[in-house]
Design an enzyme around this catalytic site. Structure first.
Site, short mmCIF file in Angstrom:
data_model
loop_
_atom_site.label_atom_id
_atom_site.label_comp_id
_atom_site.label_asym_id
_atom_site.label_seq_id
_atom_site.Cartn_x
_atom_site.Cartn_y
_atom_site.Cartn_z
N LYS A 43 0.84 -1.21 0.00
CA LYS A 43 0.00 0.00 0.00
C LYS A 43 0.87 1.25 0.00
CE LYS A 43 -0.19 -0.20 5.05
NZ LYS A 43 -0.98 -0.65 6.22
N ARG A 141 -10.56 -0.21 15.32
CA ARG A 141 -10.47 0.56 14.06
C ARG A 141 -11.39 -0.13 13.06
NH1 ARG A 141 -4.60 1.40 11.25
NH2 ARG A 141 -5.24 -0.55 10.26
N HIS A 173 -6.40 -7.27 12.83
CA HIS A 173 -5.16 -6.47 12.87
C HIS A 173 -4.88 -6.10 14.33
CE1 HIS A 173 -2.07 -4.20 10.85
NE2 HIS A 173 -2.56 -3.01 11.14
N ARG A 229 1.24 -10.82 7.02
CA ARG A 229 1.04 -9.61 6.21
C ARG A 229 2.08 -8.54 6.54
NH1 ARG A 229 -4.18 -9.60 8.58
NH2 ARG A 229 -3.56 -7.64 9.55
N TYR A 273 15.43 30.29 6.96
CA TYR A 273 14.32 31.09 7.51
C TYR A 273 14.33 31.15 9.03
CZ TYR A 273 12.05 30.63 2.90
OH TYR A 273 11.73 30.66 1.56
N CYS A 320 13.30 23.91 4.38
CA CYS A 320 12.40 24.71 3.55
C CYS A 320 11.66 23.78 2.58
CB CYS A 320 13.18 25.76 2.77
SG CYS A 320 14.33 26.69 3.81
N ASP A 322 12.05 23.31 -0.62
CA ASP A 322 12.88 22.68 -1.65
C ASP A 322 14.29 22.39 -1.21
OD1 ASP A 322 10.74 23.28 -3.59
OD2 ASP A 322 11.40 25.35 -3.28
C1 LIG Z 1 -0.23 -1.65 6.83
C2 LIG Z 1 -0.85 -2.91 7.22
C3 LIG Z 1 -0.08 -4.07 7.42
C4 LIG Z 1 1.42 -4.06 7.42
O1 LIG Z 1 1.86 -3.49 8.63
P1 LIG Z 1 3.40 -3.40 9.01
O2 LIG Z 1 3.42 -2.95 10.41
O3 LIG Z 1 3.99 -2.39 8.07
O4 LIG Z 1 3.97 -4.74 8.79
C5 LIG Z 1 -0.74 -5.26 7.66
N1 LIG Z 1 -2.09 -5.30 7.73
C6 LIG Z 1 -2.86 -4.20 7.60
C7 LIG Z 1 -4.32 -4.29 7.71
C8 LIG Z 1 -2.27 -2.96 7.35
O5 LIG Z 1 -3.03 -1.87 7.22
#
Ligand SMILES: *Cc1c(COP(=O)(O)O)cnc(C)c1O
Length: 401
Positions: A43, A141, A173, A229, A273, A320, A322
């Site tokens: 992602k 979540r 998750h 994952r 700046y 800054c 750039d």
């Molecule tokens: C981003 C994400 C992961 C991967 O998480 P990491 O901590 O980068 O390994 C796995 N599952 C879900 C649902 C995520 O959103």
């Protein structure tokens, strides 16, 4: 040092993406979870590393699945010719589920509305949609929480009977996978396996149950289940930086720039700046052509670590849009055009983790926020094949910024 001078234009700033390191990291993670398949989480443009070359390399290195948040990311993978199973897990009502079903993209459902829209899309396409039911096991979540899980499973069953939906996955998750001893880890795991068992009692026959992100893949084997994952660890960064172990991972991204100007400044001169930095003595400063417009955090002001030649220094004054300045010290022999490393993985180079520590964030954000103005230059033996850059350019060739 970099392939950028060999071919293509000289760039002010670029991110080298070492696909051999990525392939190595896939191997490390597969070895940590030998009983599970691996979904490479790609992602957000593969955490800023470049979606397609990363996905191709991960699959070539043994990732059986790909995971993304948004549907458009899954479509981009299919349009690039990737045929591995892809799960997309974050959609809103009215999304183009028909396009996803047509492209054989697996979809997540956390609520009945999602199942209904996916089923309608599948009917319209004359196909069976592959769905992963998500349980909220305690992250608070996404996912169906408490009794909503029972309702979600019961909503899916008639759609399975109709043949428009097939529940191929059950998943969740973690909230605290990066804190292996946190009591919620065990509690979430228990809730998850109970929820998966309930789905099976109701008649679902999922191919995969999955819950482990990078941290759980590396340090929590009981959570490996059928599929892990990992995201961050693929990119060679530790999801548990407090643990004194790099797990043999190799950082994939190295962010470099060339000095645009080197000049002397007298003692007591304010820099950039707001004059947030004042030269402590007569010195030589260098101008680095990368700023928050490129994803260099503005709060790296006076704290971001930088390597110039073999000289380790720190951002001097404000970052800054750039550019920013580094104080090279009075004896510096640096010249305009010299290569500067903001972060990478070679000995002596600052790391994304050090940038995160310096700026009060996590390494995820440091690499992911590197913006589209910074060309990604793929390197490594995987770079020339069809794992090459988005632009389809040959090994090391620099896409036009
Ligand atoms: C981003 C994400 C992961 C991967 O998480 P990491 O901590 O980068 O390994 C796995 N599952 C879900 C649902 C995520 O959103």
């Amino acid at each position: 040092m970099s392939p950028t001078t060999a071919v293509g234009p000289v760039l002010p700033a670029w991110a080298e993406v070492d696909l051999d390191a990525l392939a190595h990291n896939v191997g490390v993670l597969r070895d940590r979870a030998p009983g599970a398949d691996l979904m490479a989480v790609v992602k957000a443009d593969a955490y800023g590393h470049g979606l397609v070359p990363v996905a191709r390399t991960a699959v070539a290195a043994g990732a059986a699945w790909l995971g993304v948040a948004q549907l458009a990311e899954a479509v981009a993978l299919r349009d690039a010719g990737l045929t591995a199973p892809v799960l997309s897990w974050l959609s809103v009502p009215g999304s183009d589920f028909a396009g996803a079903v047509r492209r054989d993209v697996d979809l997540s459902a956390s609520a009945p509305w999602a199942l209904d829209e996916i089923a309608a899309a599948a009917r319209a396409e004359g196909r069976t949609a592959r769905v992963h039911l998500k349980v909220d096991s305690g992250l608070g979540r996404g996912g169906a929480y408490g009794q909503d899980w029972t309702a979600l499973v019961r909503h899916a069953r008639p759609l399975e009977a109709e043949g428009v939906v097939r529940v191929v996955g059950v998943w969740t998750h973690f909230a605290f996978a990066d804190a292996p001893d946190h009591p919620t880890v065990l509690a979430q795991q228990e809730r998850f396996f109970e929820a998966a068992a309930e789905a099976e009692r109701e008649g679902c026959r999922p191919e995969v149950r999955h819950l482990a992100n990078s941290a759980a893949t590396l340090v929590h084997p009981a959570a490996h289940a059928d599929l892990v994952r990992p995201g961050l660890a693929l990119y060679g960064l530790s999801p548990v930086p407090q643990v004194d172990d790099d797990f043999g991972l190799r950082p994939v991204m190295t962010l470099r720039a060339r000095l645009a100007l080197v000049k002397g400044l007298p003692a007591g001169q304010g820099v950039s700046y707001g004059h947030a930095y004042v030269t402590p003595g007569d010195t030589v400063v260098g101008l680095v052509p990368a700023g928050y417009g490129d994803g260099v955090p503005r709060n790296a002001t006076n704290v971001g670590p930088v390597l110039v030649g073999d000289h380790r220094t720190t951002v001097a004054g404000r970052v800054c849009m750039d550019q920013f300045v580094v104080d090279l010290g009075p004896d510096s022999t640096a010249r305009a055009g010299d290569v500067v490393t903001l972060f990478g993985g070679a000995p002596g180079e600052p790391t994304a983790q050090q940038w995160a520590d310096a700026t009060g964030t996590i390494s995820y954000e440091i690499v992911t926020r590197i913006g589209p103005r910074v060309p990604r230059v793929v390197i490594g033996s995987h770079a020339g094949s069809d794992a090459g850059s988005d632009a389809g350019s040959p090994a090391g060739e620099v896409p036009a910024p």
